[in-house]
Design an enzyme around this catalytic site. Structure first.
Site, PDB file in Angstrom:
ATOM      1  N   GLU A   1       5.301  -4.290   1.507  1.00 20.69           N
ATOM      2  CA  GLU A   1       5.537  -5.418   0.610  1.00 20.69           C
ATOM      3  C   GLU A   1       6.765  -5.178  -0.248  1.00 20.69           C
ATOM      4  OE1 GLU A   1       5.323  -7.786  -3.111  1.00 20.69           O
ATOM      5  OE2 GLU A   1       5.328  -5.608  -2.882  1.00 20.69           O
TER       6      GLU A   1
ATOM      7  N   ASP B   1       1.671  -0.031  -0.148  1.00 16.48           N
ATOM      8  CA  ASP B   1       2.911   0.728  -0.333  1.00 16.48           C
ATOM      9  C   ASP B   1       3.338   0.685  -1.796  1.00 16.48           C
ATOM     10  OD1 ASP B   1       3.517  -2.084   0.112  1.00 16.48           O
ATOM     11  OD2 ASP B   1       5.630  -1.510   0.165  1.00 16.48           O
TER      12      ASP B   1
END
Length: 384
Positions: A137, A75
């Site tokens: 994350e 991400d």
């Protein structure tokens, strides 16, 4: 073909996936799974509850415990409001730098790991080689938490983990945890001329914040001797307070957004104990006037820190391969502490600089990516 030459096309494709946390990473994860399957890895795709996001855990070599995990998140942070010189989701190379959202944080490392899989002869591996690519994350390490829980459920215990966050390939052995919370206080509205007729959530919020501030001296006194962090102990920050809407109205609602950055687990427990005592002592008085009154705290994320330890096989292995002999600590958080809590020796070392992460025109230099490829090549030789 040179390692870097096989890495760059993978990075180009990864940058093209707009894996902003709010939008999901599933398509990117499935593409990576295809690449690793072609390389001969055994694949597990582990979706979240929505199905829009997923972790990828892939293994080459023998089954069983031990071995090495190469870990990265897929991400990225948003690009909205940033002034980019080129399309953030199209890789652009100029003057030795490779631009694109996630190029250094941390799709460059993920691309190098994926290219590495195609260079590995799995039949020669004497220990497992794992690839762990996670979601979310950037907004709380939720994917990393789900992955380490899954590893525990499977009874799988890798020995070493390398987290390839951007450190300009310097070895990092520690960072504080990051625990974020939102506390909501519900009282009862009323006319400001008679404070006893309502329950003022703003005043309760002020007292709650004072309780948080009051923990600071205790936390400072508990700072570990010789702590490598600055400041050395656990910190608390109140990020925002909102309550009420007029001078003459008793505030019925209040919201406090706050965080702490623990250096040791017991510090978080101390803060929670002080806050629990505050609620136990304060809430009954509020509810005597307004039974609907409440003080509720939502955990946004609790990301464990990475504790520097005397014995760390991952750190020492990177030392042996690079000639470095000193590890540092960083201010930013990573998934590394999750792997450490799961029983692995962990170090952070990856291409690019954190100074470029999250910025417009994010980049990783070609030289850094090439050095990362060389490090991964030598690292895997140790598994033969």
């Amino acid at each position: 073909m040179p390692f870097l030459d096989t890495t760059l096309p993978i990075l180009d494709r990864l940058i093209a996936f707009p894996t902003v946390s709010a939008d999901g990473n599933r398509a990117c994860t499935e593409w990576l799974a295809e690449q690793l399957t072609e390389a001969g890895a055994r694949i597990e795709i582990l979706p979240d509850a929505t199905g829009e996001k997923a972790n990828l855990f892939a293994t080459m070599g023998p089954e069983g415990d031990g071995g090495l995990v190469l870990s990265g998140h897929t991400d990225v942070v948003p690009v909205a409001g940033q002034d980019w010189s080129s399309d953030p989701f199209a890789m652009t190379e100029k003057d030795g730098a490779i631009y694109g959202r996630g190029s250094c944080d941390m799709k460059g490392f993920v691309a190098a790991c994926t290219a590495l899989a195609h260079r590995v002869d799995a039949t020669r591996l004497t220990r497992p080689l794992h690839f762990a690519f996670t979601y979310d994350e950037e907004i709380g390490c939720f994917g990393g938490q789900a992955l380490t829980e899954w590893l525990a459920e499977r009874g799988l215990s890798p020995a070493l983990t390398l987290v390839g966050e951007p450190t300009t390939l310097s070895v990092i052995e520690g960072h504080k945890g990051c625990y974020e919370y939102t506390t909501r206080i519900r009282g009862r509205a009323g006319h400001g001329s008679d404070p006893r007729a309502g329950v003022n959530a703003a005043e309760t919020a002020a007292a709650y914040v004072q309780t948080l501030i009051g923990c600071r001296a205790e936390l400072d006194a508990r700072a570990p001797e010789g702590s490598p962090f600055a400041p050395p102990g656990t910190t608390i920050n109140v990020g925002s307070i909102s309550a009420g809407f007029a001078h003459n109205v008793i505030a019925a609602e209040a919201v406090i957004e706050w965080e702490m950055r623990p250096v040791q687990p017991g510090d978080a427990a101390l803060v929670h104990e002080r806050l629990a005592t505050f609620v136990d002592e304060t809430l009954p008085g509020m509810q005597a006037t307004a039974p609907e009154a409440a003080i509720e705290t939502e955990t946004i994320g609790e990301v464990d820190g990475l504790e520097p330890r005397r014995d760390n096989g991952m750190r020492d292995l990177i030392f042996a391969l690079t000639g470095q002999n000193q590890a540092g600590v960083v201010a930013f958080g990573t998934e590394a502490g999750l792997f450490q809590q799961a029983g692995m020796d962990v170090a952070i070392c990856g291409p690019g600089s954190i100074a470029q992460a999250h910025q417009a025109d994010e980049f990783v230099t070609r030289a850094q990516l090439e050095d990362c490829c060389d490090l991964l090549d030598r690292l895997v030789q140790r598994l033969y």
